[in-house]
Design a protein around this motif. Structure first.
Motif, PDB file in Angstrom:
ATOM      1  N   THR A  33      10.778   0.263   4.762  1.00 15.36           N
ATOM      2  CA  THR A  33      11.029  -1.062   4.212  1.00 15.36           C
ATOM      3  C   THR A  33       9.725  -1.766   3.852  1.00 15.36           C
ATOM      4  O   THR A  33       9.650  -2.467   2.847  1.00 15.36           O
ATOM      5  CB  THR A  33      11.825  -1.918   5.219  1.00 15.36           C
ATOM      6  OG1 THR A  33      13.093  -1.298   5.441  1.00 15.36           O
ATOM      7  CG2 THR A  33      12.028  -3.340   4.735  1.00 15.36           C
ATOM      8  N   CYS A  34       8.699  -1.557   4.664  1.00 19.92           N
ATOM      9  CA  CYS A  34       7.454  -2.323   4.541  1.00 19.92           C
ATOM     10  C   CYS A  34       6.317  -1.580   3.848  1.00 19.92           C
ATOM     11  O   CYS A  34       5.182  -2.046   3.869  1.00 19.92           O
ATOM     12  CB  CYS A  34       7.009  -2.764   5.937  1.00 19.92           C
ATOM     13  SG  CYS A  34       8.215  -3.809   6.763  1.00 19.92           S
ATOM     14  N   LYS A  35       6.612  -0.471   3.208  1.00 23.04           N
ATOM     15  CA  LYS A  35       5.532   0.345   2.647  1.00 23.04           C
ATOM     16  C   LYS A  35       4.700  -0.373   1.594  1.00 23.04           C
ATOM     17  O   LYS A  35       3.541  -0.034   1.381  1.00 23.04           O
ATOM     18  CB  LYS A  35       6.070   1.661   2.098  1.00 23.04           C
ATOM     19  CG  LYS A  35       6.949   1.538   0.877  1.00 23.04           C
ATOM     20  CD  LYS A  35       7.489   2.893   0.463  1.00 23.04           C
ATOM     21  CE  LYS A  35       8.517   2.743  -0.638  1.00 23.04           C
ATOM     22  NZ  LYS A  35       9.144   4.027  -0.941  1.00 23.04           N
ATOM     23  N   SER A 162      -1.267   1.355   3.498  1.00 17.34           N
ATOM     24  CA  SER A 162      -1.936   2.154   2.481  1.00 17.34           C
ATOM     25  C   SER A 162      -3.430   2.266   2.772  1.00 17.34           C
ATOM     26  O   SER A 162      -4.114   1.247   2.888  1.00 17.34           O
ATOM     27  CB  SER A 162      -1.730   1.532   1.102  1.00 17.34           C
ATOM     28  OG  SER A 162      -2.378   2.298   0.124  1.00 17.34           O
ATOM     29  N   PRO A 163      -3.945   3.492   2.841  1.00 12.96           N
ATOM     30  CA  PRO A 163      -5.379   3.649   3.093  1.00 12.96           C
ATOM     31  C   PRO A 163      -6.231   3.350   1.856  1.00 12.96           C
ATOM     32  O   PRO A 163      -7.420   3.104   1.970  1.00 12.96           O
ATOM     33  CB  PRO A 163      -5.519   5.118   3.502  1.00 12.96           C
ATOM     34  CG  PRO A 163      -4.370   5.795   2.830  1.00 12.96           C
ATOM     35  CD  PRO A 163      -3.252   4.778   2.792  1.00 12.96           C
ATOM     36  N   GLU A 164      -5.597   3.361   0.685  1.00 10.90           N
ATOM     37  CA  GLU A 164      -6.373   3.128  -0.534  1.00 10.90           C
ATOM     38  C   GLU A 164      -6.039   1.760  -1.144  1.00 10.90           C
ATOM     39  O   GLU A 164      -5.017   1.167  -0.855  1.00 10.90           O
ATOM     40  CB  GLU A 164      -6.112   4.234  -1.571  1.00 10.90           C
ATOM     41  CG  GLU A 164      -4.795   4.133  -2.325  1.00 10.90           C
ATOM     42  CD  GLU A 164      -3.605   4.778  -1.621  1.00 10.90           C
ATOM     43  OE1 GLU A 164      -2.477   4.552  -2.071  1.00 10.90           O
ATOM     44  OE2 GLU A 164      -3.791   5.480  -0.621  1.00 10.90           O
ATOM     45  N   GLU A 165      -6.956   1.307  -1.971  1.00 10.63           N
ATOM     46  CA  GLU A 165      -6.740   0.069  -2.708  1.00 10.63           C
ATOM     47  C   GLU A 165      -5.587   0.261  -3.682  1.00 10.63           C
ATOM     48  O   GLU A 165      -5.451   1.307  -4.300  1.00 10.63           O
ATOM     49  CB  GLU A 165      -8.022  -0.294  -3.463  1.00 10.63           C
ATOM     50  CG  GLU A 165      -7.945  -1.616  -4.167  1.00 10.63           C
ATOM     51  CD  GLU A 165      -9.255  -1.959  -4.844  1.00 10.63           C
ATOM     52  OE1 GLU A 165      -9.281  -1.954  -6.082  1.00 10.63           O
ATOM     53  OE2 GLU A 165     -10.238  -2.217  -4.120  1.00 10.63           O
ATOM     54  N   ARG A 166      -4.768  -0.761  -3.816  1.00 12.00           N
ATOM     55  CA  ARG A 166      -3.589  -0.712  -4.665  1.00 12.00           C
ATOM     56  C   ARG A 166      -3.725  -1.729  -5.801  1.00 12.00           C
ATOM     57  O   ARG A 166      -4.645  -2.533  -5.828  1.00 12.00           O
ATOM     58  CB  ARG A 166      -2.340  -1.047  -3.834  1.00 12.00           C
ATOM     59  CG  ARG A 166      -2.209  -0.270  -2.531  1.00 12.00           C
ATOM     60  CD  ARG A 166      -1.683   1.087  -2.698  1.00 12.00           C
ATOM     61  NE  ARG A 166      -0.388   0.967  -3.321  1.00 12.00           N
ATOM     62  CZ  ARG A 166       0.267   1.941  -3.909  1.00 12.00           C
ATOM     63  NH1 ARG A 166      -0.260   3.138  -3.955  1.00 12.00           N
ATOM     64  NH2 ARG A 166       1.433   1.763  -4.449  1.00 12.00           N
TER      65      ARG A 166
END
Length: 175
Positions: A33-35, A162-166
């Motif tokens: 839900t929170c991804k 998320s480990p990367e910038e989005r």
């Protein structure tokens, strides 16, 4: 004006409070839900309780600076919508999250629309914005159904999971 109860044809929006700990934690701790969320999922029940206590205290104020509303379908707590008043007078940011069991039924659009109407009618808000991860197609659809328009897409978003910038989308609505 302290936080009100708002009703729609299918839903009731009530100020968040610690009474809703179990049902809030169910969706606020769910990784699927929170991804796409900046500050969720909550890792512990204590994290969720802290959030609820803060929201409860804010709702009790004469002039809240934000409104966190629990969304109910009948007696079932299915999610939440929020309104954060902006630094500029007459502006606010909308947000929402729903238990995944209730996705795809139009509840987010209905609840956010009701909170938007309250903000415009009762608080004099005329400029609304909402943000989402660029890959969050469901939230983008809600924004569009609310009449919001894409105002920009930017880098620099850091979702909790998320480990990367989005990339982030900004939607706006002028009333």
């Amino acid at each position: 004006m302290s936080a009100p109860t708002i009703t729609t044809e299918r839903l009731t929006l009530k100020p968040m409070c610690s009474d809703y700990l179990a049902s809030t934690h169910e969706y606020a701790s769910d990784r699927e839900t929170c991804k796409f969320m900046l500050f969720l999922p909550n890792d512990t029940l204590a994290d969720t309780l802290d959030y609820l206590r803060d929201a409860e205290a804010e709702a009790a104020k004469e002039k809240p600076s934000y409104y966190e509303m629990a969304v109910f379908s009948g007696d079932t707590h299915i999610g939440a919508v929020s309104l954060y008043l902006g630094d500029e007078p007459g502006s606010a940011e909308l947000g929402w999250t729903f238990n995944k069991r209730y996705h795809g039924h139009g509840y987010a659009t209905e609840a956010a629309g009701a909170l938007l109407k309250f903000a415009a009618d009762e608080l004099g808000i005329r400029r609304f914005c909402a943000h989402c991860d660029s890959e969050n197609a469901a939230s983008r659809r809600v924004m569009e159904k609310l009449g919001m328009k894409l105002a920009g897409e930017y880098g620099g978003r850091r979702n909790k999971l998320s480990p990367e910038e989005r990339r982030e989308c900004l939607y706006v609505l002028e009333k």
